[in-house]
Design a protein around this motif. Structure first.
Motif, PDB file in Angstrom:
ATOM      1  N   TYR A 138       0.835  -1.210   0.000  1.00  0.00           N
ATOM      2  CA  TYR A 138       0.000   0.000   0.000  1.00  0.00           C
ATOM      3  C   TYR A 138       0.863   1.252   0.000  1.00  0.00           C
ATOM      4  CZ  TYR A 138      -4.669  -1.915   0.363  1.00  0.00           C
ATOM      5  OH  TYR A 138      -5.839  -2.534   0.074  1.00  0.00           O
ATOM      6  N   LEU A 139       1.859   1.232   0.862  1.00  0.00           N
ATOM      7  CA  LEU A 139       2.758   2.381   0.981  1.00  0.00           C
ATOM      8  C   LEU A 139       3.419   2.682  -0.359  1.00  0.00           C
ATOM      9  CD1 LEU A 139       4.272   4.184   3.170  1.00  0.00           C
ATOM     10  CD2 LEU A 139       6.096   2.496   3.000  1.00  0.00           C
ATOM     11  N   VAL A 140       3.993   1.668  -0.963  1.00  0.00           N
ATOM     12  CA  VAL A 140       4.745   1.844  -2.208  1.00  0.00           C
ATOM     13  C   VAL A 140       3.836   2.343  -3.330  1.00  0.00           C
ATOM     14  CG1 VAL A 140       5.948   0.591  -4.029  1.00  0.00           C
ATOM     15  CG2 VAL A 140       6.529   0.175  -1.631  1.00  0.00           C
ATOM     16  N   ILE A 141       2.680   1.700  -3.451  1.00  0.00           N
ATOM     17  CA  ILE A 141       1.841   2.046  -4.593  1.00  0.00           C
ATOM     18  C   ILE A 141       1.230   3.434  -4.431  1.00  0.00           C
ATOM     19  CG2 ILE A 141      -0.214   1.376  -5.889  1.00  0.00           C
ATOM     20  CD1 ILE A 141       0.689  -1.468  -5.446  1.00  0.00           C
ATOM     21  N   LEU A 142       0.838   3.781  -3.201  1.00  0.00           N
ATOM     22  CA  LEU A 142       0.288   5.124  -3.009  1.00  0.00           C
ATOM     23  C   LEU A 142       1.337   6.184  -3.341  1.00  0.00           C
ATOM     24  CD1 LEU A 142      -1.998   4.676   0.104  1.00  0.00           C
ATOM     25  CD2 LEU A 142      -2.635   5.028  -2.284  1.00  0.00           C
ATOM     26  N   VAL A 143       2.563   5.965  -2.872  1.00  0.00           N
ATOM     27  CA  VAL A 143       3.628   6.913  -3.195  1.00  0.00           C
ATOM     28  C   VAL A 143       3.841   6.960  -4.705  1.00  0.00           C
ATOM     29  CG1 VAL A 143       6.101   7.359  -3.004  1.00  0.00           C
ATOM     30  CG2 VAL A 143       4.790   6.744  -0.977  1.00  0.00           C
ATOM     31  N   ALA A 144       3.877   5.768  -5.322  1.00  0.00           N
ATOM     32  CA  ALA A 144       4.162   5.703  -6.762  1.00  0.00           C
ATOM     33  C   ALA A 144       3.090   6.417  -7.578  1.00  0.00           C
ATOM     34  CB  ALA A 144       4.288   4.248  -7.196  1.00  0.00           C
ATOM     35  N   VAL A 145       1.819   6.210  -7.238  1.00  0.00           N
ATOM     36  CA  VAL A 145       0.783   6.799  -8.091  1.00  0.00           C
ATOM     37  C   VAL A 145       0.587   8.290  -7.835  1.00  0.00           C
ATOM     38  CG1 VAL A 145      -0.466   4.655  -8.460  1.00  0.00           C
ATOM     39  CG2 VAL A 145      -1.126   6.146  -6.581  1.00  0.00           C
ATOM     40  N   ASP A 166      12.836  -9.484 -20.379  1.00  0.00           N
ATOM     41  CA  ASP A 166      11.715  -9.992 -19.588  1.00  0.00           C
ATOM     42  C   ASP A 166      10.811  -8.807 -19.248  1.00  0.00           C
ATOM     43  OD1 ASP A 166      10.038 -11.061 -17.774  1.00  0.00           O
ATOM     44  OD2 ASP A 166      11.573 -11.619 -16.307  1.00  0.00           O
ATOM     45  N   THR A 167       9.647  -8.697 -19.916  1.00  0.00           N
ATOM     46  CA  THR A 167       8.788  -7.534 -19.674  1.00  0.00           C
ATOM     47  C   THR A 167       8.320  -7.468 -18.226  1.00  0.00           C
ATOM     48  OG1 THR A 167       6.999  -8.824 -20.603  1.00  0.00           O
ATOM     49  CG2 THR A 167       7.780  -6.958 -21.914  1.00  0.00           C
ATOM     50  N   ASN A 168       8.359  -8.628 -17.519  1.00  0.00           N
ATOM     51  CA  ASN A 168       7.943  -8.604 -16.123  1.00  0.00           C
ATOM     52  C   ASN A 168       8.875  -7.788 -15.242  1.00  0.00           C
ATOM     53  OD1 ASN A 168       5.568 -10.059 -16.309  1.00  0.00           O
ATOM     54  ND2 ASN A 168       6.651 -12.010 -16.269  1.00  0.00           N
ATOM     55  N   THR A 169      10.022  -7.368 -15.772  1.00  0.00           N
ATOM     56  CA  THR A 169      10.911  -6.535 -14.956  1.00  0.00           C
ATOM     57  C   THR A 169      10.551  -5.053 -15.092  1.00  0.00           C
ATOM     58  OG1 THR A 169      12.488  -6.446 -16.779  1.00  0.00           O
ATOM     59  CG2 THR A 169      12.884  -8.117 -15.091  1.00  0.00           C
ATOM     60  N   ILE A 170       9.497  -4.738 -15.864  1.00  0.00           N
ATOM     61  CA  ILE A 170       9.253  -3.342 -16.207  1.00  0.00           C
ATOM     62  C   ILE A 170       8.944  -2.478 -14.976  1.00  0.00           C
ATOM     63  CG2 ILE A 170       6.760  -3.399 -16.771  1.00  0.00           C
ATOM     64  CD1 ILE A 170       9.505  -1.786 -18.844  1.00  0.00           C
ATOM     65  N   ILE A 171       8.160  -3.001 -14.039  1.00  0.00           N
ATOM     66  CA  ILE A 171       7.838  -2.224 -12.845  1.00  0.00           C
ATOM     67  C   ILE A 171       9.047  -2.098 -11.921  1.00  0.00           C
ATOM     68  CG2 ILE A 171       6.457  -2.353 -10.703  1.00  0.00           C
ATOM     69  CD1 ILE A 171       5.128  -0.950 -13.068  1.00  0.00           C
ATOM     70  N   PRO A 172       9.764  -3.204 -11.664  1.00  0.00           N
ATOM     71  CA  PRO A 172      11.007  -3.025 -10.899  1.00  0.00           C
ATOM     72  C   PRO A 172      11.960  -2.024 -11.544  1.00  0.00           C
ATOM     73  CG  PRO A 172      10.441  -5.356 -11.017  1.00  0.00           C
ATOM     74  CD  PRO A 172       9.432  -4.627 -11.848  1.00  0.00           C
ATOM     75  N   VAL A 173      12.087  -2.061 -12.866  1.00  0.00           N
ATOM     76  CA  VAL A 173      12.985  -1.127 -13.547  1.00  0.00           C
ATOM     77  C   VAL A 173      12.514   0.311 -13.353  1.00  0.00           C
ATOM     78  CG1 VAL A 173      13.736  -0.309 -15.820  1.00  0.00           C
ATOM     79  CG2 VAL A 173      13.849  -2.739 -15.276  1.00  0.00           C
ATOM     80  N   LEU A 174      11.208   0.502 -13.448  1.00  0.00           N
ATOM     81  CA  LEU A 174      10.651   1.852 -13.255  1.00  0.00           C
ATOM     82  C   LEU A 174      10.989   2.374 -11.862  1.00  0.00           C
ATOM     83  CD1 LEU A 174       8.667   4.100 -14.345  1.00  0.00           C
ATOM     84  CD2 LEU A 174       6.876   2.875 -13.119  1.00  0.00           C
ATOM     85  N   PHE A 175      10.771   1.545 -10.848  1.00  0.00           N
ATOM     86  CA  PHE A 175      11.057   1.961  -9.465  1.00  0.00           C
ATOM     87  C   PHE A 175      12.544   2.223  -9.286  1.00  0.00           C
ATOM     88  CE2 PHE A 175       7.150  -0.335  -7.476  1.00  0.00           C
ATOM     89  CZ  PHE A 175       6.331   0.587  -8.077  1.00  0.00           C
ATOM     90  N   ASP A 198      17.347   5.055  -3.948  1.00  0.00           N
ATOM     91  CA  ASP A 198      17.673   3.650  -3.738  1.00  0.00           C
ATOM     92  C   ASP A 198      16.955   3.012  -2.545  1.00  0.00           C
ATOM     93  OD1 ASP A 198      19.199   3.611  -5.921  1.00  0.00           O
ATOM     94  OD2 ASP A 198      21.142   3.559  -4.902  1.00  0.00           O
ATOM     95  N   TRP A 199      16.910   3.769  -1.426  1.00  0.00           N
ATOM     96  CA  TRP A 199      16.329   3.135  -0.241  1.00  0.00           C
ATOM     97  C   TRP A 199      14.852   2.830  -0.457  1.00  0.00           C
ATOM     98  CZ3 TRP A 199      12.230   5.188   2.434  1.00  0.00           C
ATOM     99  CH2 TRP A 199      11.926   6.546   2.169  1.00  0.00           C
ATOM    100  N   PHE A 200      14.148   3.758  -1.172  1.00  0.00           N
ATOM    101  CA  PHE A 200      12.718   3.507  -1.374  1.00  0.00           C
ATOM    102  C   PHE A 200      12.497   2.399  -2.399  1.00  0.00           C
ATOM    103  CE2 PHE A 200       8.380   4.292  -2.852  1.00  0.00           C
ATOM    104  CZ  PHE A 200       7.730   4.328  -1.631  1.00  0.00           C
ATOM    105  N   ALA A 201      13.370   2.354  -3.415  1.00  0.00           N
ATOM    106  CA  ALA A 201      13.280   1.254  -4.374  1.00  0.00           C
ATOM    107  C   ALA A 201      13.476  -0.075  -3.639  1.00  0.00           C
ATOM    108  CB  ALA A 201      14.325   1.423  -5.468  1.00  0.00           C
ATOM    109  N   GLY A 202      14.374  -0.070  -2.644  1.00  0.00           N
ATOM    110  CA  GLY A 202      14.581  -1.278  -1.843  1.00  0.00           C
ATOM    111  C   GLY A 202      13.316  -1.692  -1.125  1.00  0.00           C
ATOM    112  N   VAL A 203      12.601  -0.700  -0.554  1.00  0.00           N
ATOM    113  CA  VAL A 203      11.335  -0.997   0.127  1.00  0.00           C
ATOM    114  C   VAL A 203      10.341  -1.582  -0.883  1.00  0.00           C
ATOM    115  CG1 VAL A 203       9.358   0.014   1.321  1.00  0.00           C
ATOM    116  CG2 VAL A 203      11.664   0.794   1.875  1.00  0.00           C
ATOM    117  N   ALA A 204      10.289  -0.958  -2.070  1.00  0.00           N
ATOM    118  CA  ALA A 204       9.357  -1.423  -3.094  1.00  0.00           C
ATOM    119  C   ALA A 204       9.667  -2.858  -3.504  1.00  0.00           C
ATOM    120  CB  ALA A 204       9.424  -0.509  -4.318  1.00  0.00           C
ATOM    121  N   PHE A 205      10.951  -3.157  -3.658  1.00  0.00           N
ATOM    122  CA  PHE A 205      11.331  -4.512  -4.057  1.00  0.00           C
ATOM    123  C   PHE A 205      11.013  -5.515  -2.960  1.00  0.00           C
ATOM    124  CE2 PHE A 205      14.750  -2.725  -7.105  1.00  0.00           C
ATOM    125  CZ  PHE A 205      13.725  -2.280  -7.919  1.00  0.00           C
ATOM    126  N   ALA A 206      11.225  -5.090  -1.715  1.00  0.00           N
ATOM    127  CA  ALA A 206      10.879  -5.981  -0.610  1.00  0.00           C
ATOM    128  C   ALA A 206       9.386  -6.255  -0.619  1.00  0.00           C
ATOM    129  CB  ALA A 206      11.308  -5.359   0.717  1.00  0.00           C
TER     130      ALA A 206
END
Lengths: 552, 114
Positions: free
Chosen positions: A199-206, A322-331, A337-345
């Motif tokens: 929830y945290l990641v997606i709200l921030v992202a959108v 691998d198109t499935n990496t598209i969201i990780p790549v975007l983040f 970096d630290w927030f991307a780490g949270v998103a990946f977790a």
């Protein structure tokens, strides 16, 4: 290049949930874990909050969060089917799920196949439902690994060969051990962390990302331009931001078919049966669409990735992008970096929760409907629990072997097939909740025909974009639809979801054969359930005590 | 079974009966499958209207830069929630021997309460 900051944040959060996974075995413990009610269903007493996190963590998986935006990125509006799918889902399943909960609670059923066994007294029909469930679930677990691996590779753990899969293997061994020890309580507890992070990641992202790329207007403009460009493989546009005349029917039937299928999957029902009562489920049917909102917003990130010019990473194990990496790549590209780490977790842990629940559900099916039915009829509850724990390990390592030794594309194909085949259990499970008019042998016949026809149609579908001749997707052009060589819609380019076509044929066969068998007065087996069983609620004296000795 | 338990069950049963009759849940034609019908259930069909794609498959009107196709589908989320919520509220206690315990929204550690 290994992204150390991202990786550190990821590892810390991963360790937190690992500890939680082990602690979970002591959480709200009723009796010992040597009973399927305890190990496989968490003591059947989860309340509204736990159920919300558990079922939410179960249905909205890491793969969903990775694949839906990837589909939008590649194909446009079609990928948005995920929103109508999850909106119509709850109204459709609201009533049948309540009936299934009640009857399962009265008779101590642990799996949907247990219910079929009780309703029709047919171990064959139960066996078919159980096998369908296991086969449909296995590639789904493998796909969670694909989601997890997409994240690991984006963080730089992108080695070649078997060594490249090592981080994934480590993560999965840890998951396997604590699921073995704690059962359903482990994913239930971890789901809290997973969902809060998501929830945290997606709200921030959108909120943050659209502003960064000039607002939604620019993003949709960029997406529209990019999707309209002819694809090098086919010479036709990859997609569009609106539906076309040809894919509207696919959009509708895919949304409807997916909604009908979701609660037939054994792992969804595991979450349902673990809840305490009917009101808990009803409240959840009201509250779960919060995740749908999230999924819709997340889907739009596929367009944001287009606007940001994100490029999918080449998987060094397969050598293909691998198109499935598209969201990780975007983040990775847009966040510190630290927030991307949270998103990946969030995505990584989001893979662990459903993988654990799915392996438990498959293990329950194996134990209750194959092991106990055919191998060891006199198994005691503690032997059942032991068998299920072992089966959960086998299932998980089977999934790892899949990712290690087989092209990930194969898991994606199998998951596609899984959706089609799980739908074929709808008459035996969902319709049987209301009526026994469909004859048990007619259900077997319908299952066989629906299964065979569905597989045949999937075989007919090519995918020009990837150069594959068969099993290229789930969208069938009506032109190709054949009934014994007859093409009723020859020339039509309109697409439809294969699972839906197969289900219709399944139902037609089931109804016709039932009518014949009833006319011939063929016996329809014994029904172990009674009318009021379908309405029993918590505190009813009809309920079988939790962790009681299970009998058929 | 202790007498007090049996008593509380009877009480719960009577309350559930009252609740059922209050809310118009008909148990009259209950067959072998225990089928029960409430007209409120029809509301569950409303969100299916979302499947009529020609209604919203257009770019205009654009809101906040988002084409109609996208923002209108988001609006269906609350529609679905309201429909399910109404059915939930109107069929509360339709279960057999619904508990006579309080209906408060339960807390995180409710499992421990039992």
């Amino acid at each position: 290049m290994i992204q150390w900051v991202e990786l550190s944040v990821f590892v810390v959060l991963f360790l937190v949930v690992t500890v939680m996974g082990f602690i979970a075995s002591r959480w709200q413990r009723g009796g010992g874990l040597d009973h399927l009610d305890e190990w496989g269903l968490g003591g059947r007493k989860f309340g509204s909050w736990i159920t919300w996190f558990l079922v939410g963590g179960d249905l909205y998986t890491a793969y969903t969060f990775v694949a839906v935006p990837a589909l939008m990125f590649g194909a446009g509006a079609m990928g948005f089917f995920a929103l109508p799918y999850t909106v119509i889902l709850y109204p459709i399943v609201f009533l049948p799920v309540l009936r299934l909960w009640s009857v399962s609670r009265v008779h101590g059923y642990v799996t949907p196949a247990d219910f079929v066994r009780g309703r029709y007294g047919s171990s064959l029909l139960a066996f078919l439902v159980a096998v369908t469930g296991i086969v449909a679930t296995m590639p789904y677990i493998a796909l969670q690994l694909v989601g997890l691996e997409a994240v690991l590779r984006t963080m730089g753990l992108n080695g070649t060969g078997i060594a490249g899969h090592l981080p994934l293997l480590v993560a999965f061994v840890i998951l396997a051990v604590y699921t073995y020890q704690s059962g359903l309580r482990a994913p239930a507890l971890i789901a809290f962390v997973k969902d809060i992070l998501i929830y945290l990641v997606i709200l921030v992202a959108v909120i943050y990302l659209p502003a960064k790329f000039g607002g939604w207007s620019d993003i949709f403009g960029a997406a529209s331009d990019k999707l309209a460009q002819p694809s090098p493989a086919t010479g036709k546009p990859a997609g569009s931001i609106l539906l076309t005349g040809n894919n509207q029917l696919q959009y509708i039937t895919l949304a409807l078919g997916s909604a009908l299928a979701l609660f037939l999957y054994p792992h969804s029902l595991t979450g349902v049966l673990a809840s305490r009562g009917r009101d808990v489920l009803k409240r959840n049917m009201v509250a779960l669409p919060a995740y749908s909102l999230l999924l819709g917003l997340l889907a739009l990130l596929g367009y944001v990735a287009i606007a940001a010019g994100s490029k999918p990473i080449t998987n060094n194990a397969t050598g293909r992008p691998d198109t499935n990496t598209i969201i990780p790549v975007l983040f990775d590209g847009q966040f510190p970096d630290w927030f991307a780490g949270v998103a990946f977790a969030a995505i990584g842990i989001g893979a662990l929760v459903p993988a654990a629940i799915m392996s438990i559900a498959a293990a329950n099916l194996w134990t209750r409907n194959i092991y106990k039915e055919y191998i060891h009829r006199s198994a005691t509850p503690s032997q059942e629990a032991r068998q299920a724990k072992l089966a959960s390990l086998v299932v998980k390592f089977g999934a790892v072997a899949f990712v290690l030794f087989v092209d990930p594309q194969f898991s994606i194909d199998l998951q596609l097939i899984g959706g089609v085949i799980i739908l074929q259990t709808l008459p035996a499970v969902a319709i049987a909740l209301y009526t026994r008019w469909l004859h048990r042998w007619a259900l077997v016949a319908g299952w066989l025909v629906g299964m065979a026809y569905g597989m045949y149609l999937l075989y007919l579908i090519p995918n020009p974009a990837t150069g594959r001749a068969h099993f290229g997707g789930s969208a069938l052009t009506l032109d190709k639809l054949t009934v014994f060589g007859w093409h009723p819609f020859a020339g039509s380019q309109v697409q439809i979801y294969v699972g839906f076509v197969a289900l219709i044929l399944n139902l037609v066969v089931a109804v016709v054969v039932s009518a014949v068998l009833h006319a011939m007065k063929v016996g329809n087996g014994a029904d172990a359930t009674q009318g009021p069983d379908y309405h029993a609620d918590e505190h009813s004296k009809r309920l079988k005590p939790v962790a009681d000795v299970l009998t058929h | 079974m202790r007498a007090s338990e049996a008593g509380s069950w009877r009480k719960a049963e009577a309350q559930a009966d009252r609740r059922r009759s209050n809310r118009g849940v008909m148990a009259a034609h209950e067959g072998r499958s225990g089928f029960r019908w409430s007209p409120w259930n029809l509301l569950l069909l409303v969100p299916l209207l979302m499947l009529v794609t020609p209604w919203f498959n257009s770019t205009d009107p654009v809101v906040f830069g988002m084409p109609f196709f996208y923002w209108s589908q988001f609006l269906w989320v609350p529609v679905g929630v309201v429909c399910v919520l109404v059915v939930y509220l109107r069929t509360k206690g339709d279960g057999e021997y619904a508990p006579d315990v309080d209906d408060r929204v339960d807390d995180l550690d409710e499992g421990a309460r039992r």
